[in-house]
Design a protein around this motif. Structure first.
Motif, PDB file in Angstrom:
ATOM      1  N   GLU A  62       0.817  -1.222   0.000  1.00  0.00           N
ATOM      2  CA  GLU A  62       0.000   0.000   0.000  1.00  0.00           C
ATOM      3  C   GLU A  62       0.851   1.273   0.000  1.00  0.00           C
ATOM      4  O   GLU A  62       0.327   2.373   0.191  1.00  0.00           O
ATOM      5  CB  GLU A  62      -0.935   0.007   1.201  1.00  0.00           C
ATOM      6  N   SER A 118      -7.959   4.384   5.347  1.00  0.00           N
ATOM      7  CA  SER A 118      -8.439   3.196   4.634  1.00  0.00           C
ATOM      8  C   SER A 118      -7.353   2.142   4.429  1.00  0.00           C
ATOM      9  O   SER A 118      -7.622   1.055   3.908  1.00  0.00           O
ATOM     10  CB  SER A 118      -9.013   3.596   3.272  1.00  0.00           C
ATOM     11  N   SER A 120      -4.815  -0.870   5.189  1.00  0.00           N
ATOM     12  CA  SER A 120      -4.964  -2.068   6.028  1.00  0.00           C
ATOM     13  C   SER A 120      -3.799  -2.225   6.994  1.00  0.00           C
ATOM     14  O   SER A 120      -3.805  -3.117   7.843  1.00  0.00           O
ATOM     15  CB  SER A 120      -5.065  -3.319   5.141  1.00  0.00           C
ATOM     16  N   SER A 121      -2.802  -1.363   6.884  1.00  0.00           N
ATOM     17  CA  SER A 121      -1.616  -1.429   7.741  1.00  0.00           C
ATOM     18  C   SER A 121      -1.977  -1.298   9.220  1.00  0.00           C
ATOM     19  O   SER A 121      -2.817  -0.467   9.588  1.00  0.00           O
ATOM     20  CB  SER A 121      -0.632  -0.313   7.373  1.00  0.00           C
ATOM     21  N   LYS A 124      -1.664   2.361  10.613  1.00  0.00           N
ATOM     22  CA  LYS A 124      -2.361   3.465   9.950  1.00  0.00           C
ATOM     23  C   LYS A 124      -2.766   4.576  10.919  1.00  0.00           C
ATOM     24  O   LYS A 124      -2.739   5.755  10.555  1.00  0.00           O
ATOM     25  CB  LYS A 124      -3.569   2.951   9.170  1.00  0.00           C
TER      26      LYS A 124
END
Length: 307
Positions: A62, A118, A120-121, A124
């Protein structure tokens, strides 16, 4: 270089356009924002994010989304800045109704945060916290710049650190955090690189005497230096900036003007300030907990281009 992948600006731009296309419904608004990106070729802040992820030998899938989010946020700040200063009138957002441009910039600012949220880490929320932290710092630096109440070199350096350094820190720290790392040195050398970059801007502004900041003698390192009136050349330059004349009208040639800048001492002063910041940043990069090859690569991107 091992661990470092060159990601083309076109891929970053495509990701930015995709985020705008998928997240916005209003075609008119999308059209305006697309126009802002039409001539955008350099993705300096996105590349900082990518660099500071990869030097820790990480390749999060990402990463491009985060880099695009950072570039969208910085674009929003560029628009805010131009609308506030009424400068850079050739930019596409300065050629449309300013209320529409302001709203579009607010959308970009918000979209960048939504993109981070948004991810997925697992990092985040830490990344979003940094994005907001450095955004607020940059806004505080911009407030000080707009108020123009800066009275000393120390005040000016602090404003430069906040206004310019905070955005470099934002891009760099967010990339590092996506790699699951947290080294305070990254923030600290980013601030110094910001001071060096802003000093370069001060230098360039000297060659754009009709820019609002110069005509109004808005406080900058260059203006503060000249206002100390160390010699008659400094006083001559201040009078010139107030005159509304262009360089050739006043001095006959750009070469004569450069000599006047040299005689005043302002060019030498700005270069010293810049080199001090660069040297500090270089020492901090040397102390990063990454391999020596990656340290040299960071320097080649952040420092060697500025010396």
């Amino acid at each position: 270089m091992g661990g470092i992948e060159n990601i083309e600006s076109n891929r970053i731009k495509e990701t930015m356009l995709n985020l705008i296309t998928t997240q916005l419904q209003n075609d008119g608004l999308k059209s305006f924002i697309f126009s802002f990106l039409t001539n955008k070729e350099e993705m300096n802040f996105a590349n900082l994010t990518i660099l500071h992820h990869q030097i820790f030998d990480r390749k999060d899938p990402e990463l491009l989304n985060l880099a695009a989010a950072v570039e969208l946020l910085v674009l929003s700040f560029d628009i805010f800045d131009d609308l506030e200063d009424l400068d850079n009138t050739e930019e596409p957002w300065m050629k449309i109704d300013h209320s529409i441009a302001l709203n579009a910039a607010t959308v970009l600012y918000t979209l960048s945060q939504q993109t981070v949220l948004s991810l997925s880490s697992p990092f985040k929320h830490q990344i979003l916290a940094s994005l907001l932290k450095y955004s607020i710092q940059a806004m505080e630096g911009q407030h000080d710049d707009l108020e123009d109440n800066i009275a000393s070199e120390e005040d000016c350096l602090q404003m430069m650190k906040l206004k310019s350094g905070s955005l470099i820190a934002l891009a760099s720290v967010c990339g590092m955090q996506l790699a699951g790392e947290n080294d305070k040195l990254v923030e600290e050398y980013a601030y110094q690189i910001g001071i060096a970059a802003q000093t370069d801007n001060d230098f360039r502004d000297l060659f754009n005497p009709l820019k609002n900041d110069m005509k109004n003698q808005k406080k900058s390192l260059a203006v503060l230096y000249l206002q100390r009136n160390y010699n008659e050349h400094a006083n001559d330059l201040l009078k010139f900036y107030q005159s509304g004349l262009d360089i050739k009208e006043q001095f006959g040639s750009i070469e004569n003007y450069k000599q006047k800048l040299l005689d005043s001492g302002v060019m030498q002063y700005l270069n010293v300030v810049k080199q001090i910041a660069i040297n500090r940043a270089s020492r901090m990069i040397d102390n990063l907990n990454i391999n020596s090859e990656h340290k040299e690569f960071v320097k080649s991107i952040l420092i060697n281009k500025k010396t």
